[in-house]
Design an enzyme around this catalytic site. Structure first.
Site, short mmCIF file in Angstrom:
data_model
loop_
_atom_site.label_atom_id
_atom_site.label_comp_id
_atom_site.label_asym_id
_atom_site.label_seq_id
_atom_site.Cartn_x
_atom_site.Cartn_y
_atom_site.Cartn_z
N THR A 85 0.87 -1.18 0.00
CA THR A 85 0.00 0.00 0.00
C THR A 85 0.91 1.24 0.00
O THR A 85 0.98 1.97 0.98
CB THR A 85 -0.93 0.03 1.23
OG1 THR A 85 -0.15 -0.20 2.42
CG2 THR A 85 -2.01 -1.02 1.15
N GLU A 148 -0.45 -5.96 10.90
CA GLU A 148 0.82 -6.62 11.19
C GLU A 148 1.79 -5.61 11.81
O GLU A 148 1.90 -4.48 11.34
CB GLU A 148 1.41 -7.15 9.87
CG GLU A 148 2.74 -7.81 10.00
CD GLU A 148 2.73 -8.97 10.99
OE1 GLU A 148 1.95 -9.92 10.81
OE2 GLU A 148 3.51 -8.91 11.98
N ARG A 151 8.74 -6.11 12.67
CA ARG A 151 9.84 -5.20 12.36
C ARG A 151 10.79 -5.91 11.40
O ARG A 151 11.21 -7.04 11.69
CB ARG A 151 10.61 -4.84 13.65
CG ARG A 151 9.79 -4.15 14.70
CD ARG A 151 10.44 -4.31 16.07
NE ARG A 151 10.55 -5.71 16.46
CZ ARG A 151 11.34 -6.17 17.43
NH1 ARG A 151 12.11 -5.35 18.11
NH2 ARG A 151 11.37 -7.47 17.73
N ASN A 213 2.25 3.47 14.29
CA ASN A 213 3.34 4.02 13.48
C ASN A 213 3.46 5.53 13.65
O ASN A 213 4.57 6.07 13.67
CB ASN A 213 3.16 3.64 12.00
CG ASN A 213 3.70 2.23 11.74
OD1 ASN A 213 4.24 1.59 12.64
ND2 ASN A 213 3.55 1.75 10.52
N GLY A 262 12.96 5.95 8.07
CA GLY A 262 12.66 5.74 6.65
C GLY A 262 11.98 4.40 6.52
O GLY A 262 11.30 3.96 7.44
N CYS A 265 7.36 1.78 5.63
CA CYS A 265 6.18 1.93 6.48
C CYS A 265 6.02 3.33 7.07
O CYS A 265 5.12 4.06 6.68
CB CYS A 265 6.17 0.88 7.58
SG CYS A 265 5.88 -0.79 6.92
#
Ligand SMILES: NC(=O)c1ccc[n+]([C@@H]2O[C@H](COP(=O)([O-])OP(=O)(O)OC[C@H]3O[C@@H](n4cnc5c(N)ncnc54)[C@H](O)[C@@H]3O)[C@@H](O)[C@H]2O)c1
Length: 438
Positions: A85, A148, A151, A213, A262, A265
């Protein structure tokens, strides 16, 4: 359980292999033939610690297969959507074309009782829309959203033993119960180990992911903003982070000042979250995320300015060594990598940039062939007027002046991740610069 995983990138390939490792029968589907060819041969198409091992063991068990043909999902009853996405071109919004295409091509192969499970990070409202699409096309098939949190660099461990599970399920109670039971069977091992579980509605599940996030990005930009103040006052942001981090309400993690975040995500997720808030008429609620983004991007410019400054005002024709290209250590992912961005900017100023990275050279050179890539630190620093440490790989953190000083042109180093011991480098006669600390 018989499972399909649609989209076998950084998330999906690990998810497919980990689910097979847990005993499920899994088919991974992707439109990228090269990726599927590699995965089917038991080779990881990207660098992720532990992935080759589980691809081999799950492959040998006969429980894991890969295909480019969506028809091969037949037999599976749970279908994870793990496609990308990315940020839409020319906009801050998320591009949902891959998610829609994946669901549209899956629908003809669905049957009553199947559960489609979204894993991709999507704007709030997407799950409800896709649930309507699925149930109206295939009565008796349902949809859940299961964001989800893995990492990169720890993806296998995070998938097999997640720190929490979140299910966004249908507003219809009976459907919600059936979907929850199916997901509980998929994650039986993690649940038996008392992994916290939150069962909620679609909107909350979608928002949990982007909020997590947004929070992490804010924490990083917060400490980088403080680094900017430390830089003009002579303060030390690392000691400051230690001191505030002792407060359990604040915590020390994600408070390392440096060249910022960066990857595939955080940057696109905070932008998409802000864009979605604007569509919802609540743009002001997340306006601060624009500032979080600006602070983050400013750190890259700060390093470029610092290099030019150290080189006496111009970078043209000067040799610059860049150690690290991946957006983080233990990954070959260069999506929106601050390290690579800095290297490219310096190259744009006419510097002769020689870059290295333990795993990301292939990806970086495919995207930016104008840079000069070498396999070792020794070759990268050869005749360099300034050395930049930009991704904190373990081997770079362990660097000592004696390891590189024979080759360099000038003893100057910028520690973009604040991982070197300043006293050691200065004692060896180096001009040492860090982020937000003397
Ligand atoms: N990478 C991470 O650490 C991570 C963590 C949490 C969430 N996520 C989210 O997971 C999603 C995937 O991320 P990623 O990093 O794995 O991306 P990626 O680009 O590595 O992988 C996406 C994959 O989907 C495939 N694909 C695209 N369209 C398809 C279709 N119609 N059918 C089948 N396959 C198709 C692509 O070929 C690609 O291999 C994103 O929404 C991301 O935000 C990623």
């Amino acid at each position: 359980m018989k499972i399909s995983v649609i989209g076998c990138g950084y998330l999906g390939a690990v998810h497919a292999a980990a689910m097979a490792e847990l005993g499920h029968e899994v088919v991974g589907i992707d439109v990228d033939e090269r990726k599927i060819e590699a995965l089917a041969a038991g080779r990881a198409p990207f660098f992720e610690p532990g992935l080759p091992e589980i691809l081999t063991s799950a492959g040998a068990s006969g429980r894991l297969s890969f295909s480019t043909d969506m028809a091969d999902v037949k037999g599976a009853t749970v279908h994870f959507i793990a496609v990308g996405t990315p940020q839409k071109a020319g906009s801050y919004s998320a591009d949902l074309t891959y998610v829609d295409a994946a669901v549209d091509s899956l629908i003809p192969h669905l049957k009553s009782g199947d559960l489609v499970v979204g894993k991709s990070t999507v704007p709030v409202g997407t799950a409800a829309r896709l649930a309507d699409k699925v149930t109206s096309a295939v009565p008796g098939a349902n949809l859940a959203w299961n964001p989800e949190f893995l990492r990169e660099g720890f993806a296998v461990e995070d998938t097999i033993s997640p720190d929490r599970l979140v299910y966004g399920v249908s507003p219809v109670a009976e459907v919600a119960e059936v979907s929850t039971n199916i997901l509980n069977s998929v994650y039986a091992k993690a649940l038996a180990e008392e992994t916290p579980l939150v069962v909620t509605d679609y909107a909350t599940a979608e928002l949990v992911k982007v909020s997590a996030n947004a929070f992490l990005a804010t924490k990083i930009s917060f400490i980088n903003a403080i680094a900017e103040i430390a830089e003009v006052t002579g303060g030390n942001v690392t000691e400051l982070a230690d001191a505030i981090g002792f407060d359990a309400r604040i915590g020390r993690r994600f408070l390392n000042a440096g060249i910022g975040f960066g990857g595939g995500c955080l940057p696109k997720d905070i932008r998409a979250f802000g864009a979605r808030a604007e569509e919802l008429g609540r743009g002001e609620s997340l306006a601060f995320l624009k500032e979080v983004d600006s602070i983050n991007l400013r750190r890259r410019q700060h390093v470029v300015d610092l290099v030019v400054d150290l080189l006496g005002g111009q970078a043209f024709n000067k040799r610059v060594a860049v150690l690290g290209l991946a957006f983080k250590p233990d990954s070959d992912d260069i999506r929106d990598s601050p390290a690579l961005d800095i290297a490219v900017q310096l190259n744009g100023l006419g510097a002769i940039v020689t870059a290295t990275d333990p795993e990301a050279i292939a990806n970086a050179s495919a995207k930016h062939p104008q840079l000069h890539f070498v396999p070792s630190v020794a070759e990268a620093v050869e005749q360099a007027e300034v050395v930049l440490l930009l991704t904190e790989w373990k081997e770079y953190r362990a660097l000592l002046p004696a390891d590189i000083e024979a080759g360099v042109g000038s003893k100057r180093i910028i520690d973009g991740r604040n991982v070197l011991d300043s006293a050691t480098w200065r004692a060896a006669g180096w001009e040492y610069r860090a982020m937000g600390r003397p």
